[in-house]
Structures are given as structure tokens and as C-alpha cells.
Design a protein around this motif. Structure first.
Motif, PDB file in Angstrom:
ATOM      1  N   ASN A 135       0.824  -1.205   0.000  1.00 10.06           N
ATOM      2  CA  ASN A 135       0.000   0.000   0.000  1.00 10.06           C
ATOM      3  C   ASN A 135       0.861   1.260   0.000  1.00 10.06           C
ATOM      4  O   ASN A 135       0.554   2.239  -0.690  1.00 10.06           O
ATOM      5  CB  ASN A 135      -0.922  -0.002   1.219  1.00 10.06           C
ATOM      6  N   THR A 136       1.963   1.222   0.745  1.00 13.94           N
ATOM      7  CA  THR A 136       2.870   2.369   0.786  1.00 13.94           C
ATOM      8  C   THR A 136       3.476   2.636  -0.589  1.00 13.94           C
ATOM      9  O   THR A 136       3.564   3.785  -1.035  1.00 13.94           O
ATOM     10  CB  THR A 136       3.990   2.119   1.810  1.00 13.94           C
ATOM     11  N   PHE A 137       3.896   1.580  -1.273  1.00 12.40           N
ATOM     12  CA  PHE A 137       4.452   1.742  -2.619  1.00 12.40           C
ATOM     13  C   PHE A 137       3.411   2.332  -3.575  1.00 12.40           C
ATOM     14  O   PHE A 137       3.732   3.198  -4.404  1.00 12.40           O
ATOM     15  CB  PHE A 137       4.924   0.386  -3.142  1.00 12.40           C
ATOM     16  N   LEU A 138       2.174   1.867  -3.487  1.00  9.54           N
ATOM     17  CA  LEU A 138       1.123   2.386  -4.361  1.00  9.54           C
ATOM     18  C   LEU A 138       0.811   3.848  -4.044  1.00  9.54           C
ATOM     19  O   LEU A 138       0.522   4.640  -4.945  1.00  9.54           O
ATOM     20  CB  LEU A 138      -0.136   1.532  -4.227  1.00  9.54           C
ATOM     21  N   LEU A 139       0.879   4.212  -2.773  1.00 15.03           N
ATOM     22  CA  LEU A 139       0.686   5.612  -2.391  1.00 15.03           C
ATOM     23  C   LEU A 139       1.773   6.481  -2.994  1.00 15.03           C
ATOM     24  O   LEU A 139       1.501   7.539  -3.584  1.00 15.03           O
ATOM     25  CB  LEU A 139       0.686   5.733  -0.870  1.00 15.03           C
ATOM     26  N   MET A 140       3.028   6.055  -2.869  1.00 16.63           N
ATOM     27  CA  MET A 140       4.133   6.837  -3.425  1.00 16.63           C
ATOM     28  C   MET A 140       4.034   6.917  -4.949  1.00 16.63           C
ATOM     29  O   MET A 140       4.344   7.959  -5.540  1.00 16.63           O
ATOM     30  CB  MET A 140       5.461   6.226  -2.999  1.00 16.63           C
ATOM     31  N   ALA A 141       3.599   5.836  -5.590  1.00 15.43           N
ATOM     32  CA  ALA A 141       3.444   5.858  -7.044  1.00 15.43           C
ATOM     33  C   ALA A 141       2.365   6.853  -7.455  1.00 15.43           C
ATOM     34  O   ALA A 141       2.531   7.589  -8.444  1.00 15.43           O
ATOM     35  CB  ALA A 141       3.100   4.460  -7.556  1.00 15.43           C
ATOM     36  N   SER A 142       1.268   6.899  -6.730  1.00 11.65           N
ATOM     37  CA  SER A 142       0.188   7.836  -7.049  1.00 11.65           C
ATOM     38  C   SER A 142       0.662   9.276  -6.928  1.00 11.65           C
ATOM     39  O   SER A 142       0.372  10.124  -7.787  1.00 11.65           O
ATOM     40  CB  SER A 142      -1.006   7.587  -6.117  1.00 11.65           C
TER      41      SER A 142
END
Length: 318
Positions: A135-142
Motif C-alpha cells: 500500500n505504501t508503494f502504491l501511495l508513493m506511485a500515485s
């Protein structure tokens, strides 16, 4: 008003998010996750804890910075929706960031409320940590997606990219899987510290060892395999999709991956000290963000390299 200011703020929010992630890792490696007890959002049943224990201060400060991160993301989302019209891809990135920052809070709350902190060595905690990392990686990608487009870069076209596109998506999945493996490995290092490299190897390969130690064995092999793939793909994208942005990002990705491998080896040799775990995680976040941006640059719609900043819907240009 042009979107230059919005882009600068978006990059700042992304950088601040990375700092919050690092502080969260510091909470874990120092065993401060239970510093506020099993209370959330209160800390030991209080809005502001009065007990000045180190663990409590560390955990409470992490909650404050996490809350500030949520306010930043939601504020960026509101601002962006006012600047950019319906159908603008920046809006999609903002929605993603909003969803993932809320998920971050819920996962963090779940870890506390279900006691998956401190010395808990259950499989549930390992799975939760891995999902937290995803989830953290997806947040940073967004957030990176929003900042990249707001900086004047053309929106990417992911369809019809052939093997290059499929390879990049596979690389993203690989980096996420590597991150999950790293999260579980770091948890094992925290819960089962070794006093020497020999003792660590005996822990890993001994009979009847804990599942976290058993999984820790495979992380270096996974890291090397995925690192080689990412380096190969970055070099291929540099050749297949020429351009200044692609070239710079490809070189950055390759450099960061090599440095990350070296840092991982040092982390093992030094028996995973706190500072080295944080450096290792920072490099992992950097690899993820730069590799994600490499895809955005490689699959962008044709546009001049010196693209001007995006003009929000309805804005006037003097």
C-alpha cells in the motif's frame, strides 16, 4: 495561475511521505510500536500522552507525522480537483493517493488494535507488514504520478506498448514482491537479532526455526534476481525509447539498484543496525519511485522535451 506551484507541492508531499515511511520503520526497529499501548487513535487512552517514555514519544511522533501526511495528501487532492477539470489524468492520480493514504491509516490502526506490534512474531503480523509495504508503494506511485504530470510531462499511454510495456509492468510487480520480502526480512532481523554473522546463519539454517527466519534466507536471492531484471529492462528502455528524460531516469534506476544491492550486503554483514536498515529502506523507496517514473517517461505521448507546465482548466494566461 499555472500549475508550477501545485507541482512543487506535490513533490514535497511525496518527499514528506517517504520521510514518514522511514520514521515508521524506525518505530519498528526500535520496538516502539506498542508505545501507545493498544489504543488508537488515542495514545494510552489520552489525546496527548503525559508519560514521557522513549517508546511512547517515538510512537506518538510517528502518529503525528502520519496524520500530517494524510492532511497533506487530502489537501493536495482538494486543491488538484479545483485546478484540473473532469477527465484530467491528474485527478485519477489524486484519487489513488487519497484512497491509499486512508488505507495506510487503517492498516496502521489495525496493527495497533490487534496487537501486531513490538514482540509479536505471528504470521498475521508478517502478512500485515507485507501488505502495508504494498500500500505504501502504491501511495508513493500515485503521488509521483501526480507530481510528474503536474510538472508538465505528458500523460503516459500504457496500452499498445508491446513487450516493453509488459516488461515494465512485470518489473513493477517484481519490485513490489521484493519490497514485501524485504519487509518480512526486516521484521525477522528486528525480532530475532543475531550477535554475529555465524549465529545469524545458524538461526537461518537451523532445524525448527521460526518462519520469519526461514523466509529471511530467500531475500538476498530474490533481490539479486529482480535487480538484474530491472537493470536489464532499464537499459533496454533507454535504447528503445530515446529521450533525455528516459535516459536520465534509466541511469538513475541502474545506479540506485546497484547501490541498493551493496547496501543490502552491508546490512547483512553489519547484522542489520538501525541506521543501515533505514538507509536500505530509503534506497528501496528511491528505486521504486525512479523505476515507476521511468515507465511514465518511456510510455509518454509524443511531446517536446521542454514541455511547459500544465495549465489548469479555466486558468488564464497573461
Amino acid at each position: 495561475m499555472k500549475s508550477k506551484r501545485f507541482a512543487m507541492v506535490a513533490w514535497f508531499v511525496l518527499a514528506f511521505t517517504v520521510l514518514v515511511v522511514l520514521w515508521g520503520a524506525f518505530v519498528r526497529v526500535t520496538g516502539s510500536g506498542a508505545g501507545c499501548g493498544n489504543h488508537w487513535p488515542l495514545c494510552n487512552g489520552e489525546v496527548v500522552p503525559r508519560v514521557a517514555q522513549v517508546e511512547t514519544l517515538v510512537e506518538f511522533s510517528h502518529r503525528l507525522t502520519s496524520g500530517l501526511s494524510m492532511l497533506f495528501v487530502l489537501g493536495l487532492m482538494i486543491w488538484g480537483f479545483r485546478l484540473y477539470g473532469r477527465g484530467d489524468p491528474i485527478r485519477r492520480g489524486l484519487v489513488g493517493a487519497g484512497v491509499f493514504i486512508i488505507m495506510e491509516a487503517l492498516i496502521g490502526a489495525g496493527l495497533v488494535l490487534f496487537g501486531l506490534t513490538a514482540d509479536n512474531d505471528s504470521r498475521a503480523r508478517a502478512i500485515s507488514m507485507a501488505l502495508h509495504l504494498v500500500n505504501t508503494f502504491l501511495l508513493m506511485a500515485s503521488l509521483a504520478y501526480v507530481a510528474w504530470l503536474a510538472s508538465g510531462r505528458p500523460a503516459p499511454r500504457f496500452r499498445g506498448q508491446g513487450l516493453a510495456g509488459a516488461g515494465w509492468w512485470l518489473g513493477l510487480i517484481g519490485v513490489i514482491f521484493l519490497g514485501m520480502s524485504g519487509a518480512i526480512t526486516a521484521l525477522g532481523d528486528t525480532l530475532f537479532p543475531a550477535e554475529s554473522l555465524t549465529q545469524g546463519l545458524q538461526q537461518d539454517f537451523g532445524e525448527g526455526v521460526h518462519i520469519l527466519l526461514r523466509l529471511r534466507i530467500w531475500h538476498p536471492f530474490i533481490a539479486v534476481g529482480i535487480a538484474l531484471y530491472v537493470i536489464f529492462l532499464a537499459s533496454q528502455l533507454k535504447r528503445a525509447r530515446p529521450g533525455n528524460a528516459v535516459s536520465r531516469l534509466a541511469r538513475l534506476v541502474i545506479t540506485l539498484v546497484i547501490v541498493e544491492l551493496v547496501a543490502g550486503a552491508i546490512n547483512v554483514a553489519l547484522l542489520a543496525p538501525v541506521w543501515m536498515q533505514l538507509v536500505h529502506l530509503f534506497l528501496a523507496c528511491s528505486v521504486w519511485i525512479s523505476f515507476f517514473l521511468l515507465g511514465l517517461a518511456a510510455f509518454a505521448a509524443p511531446q517536446t522535451e521542454d514541455a511547459t507546465f500544465r495549465i489548469p482548466a479555466g486558468a488564464q494566461v497573461s
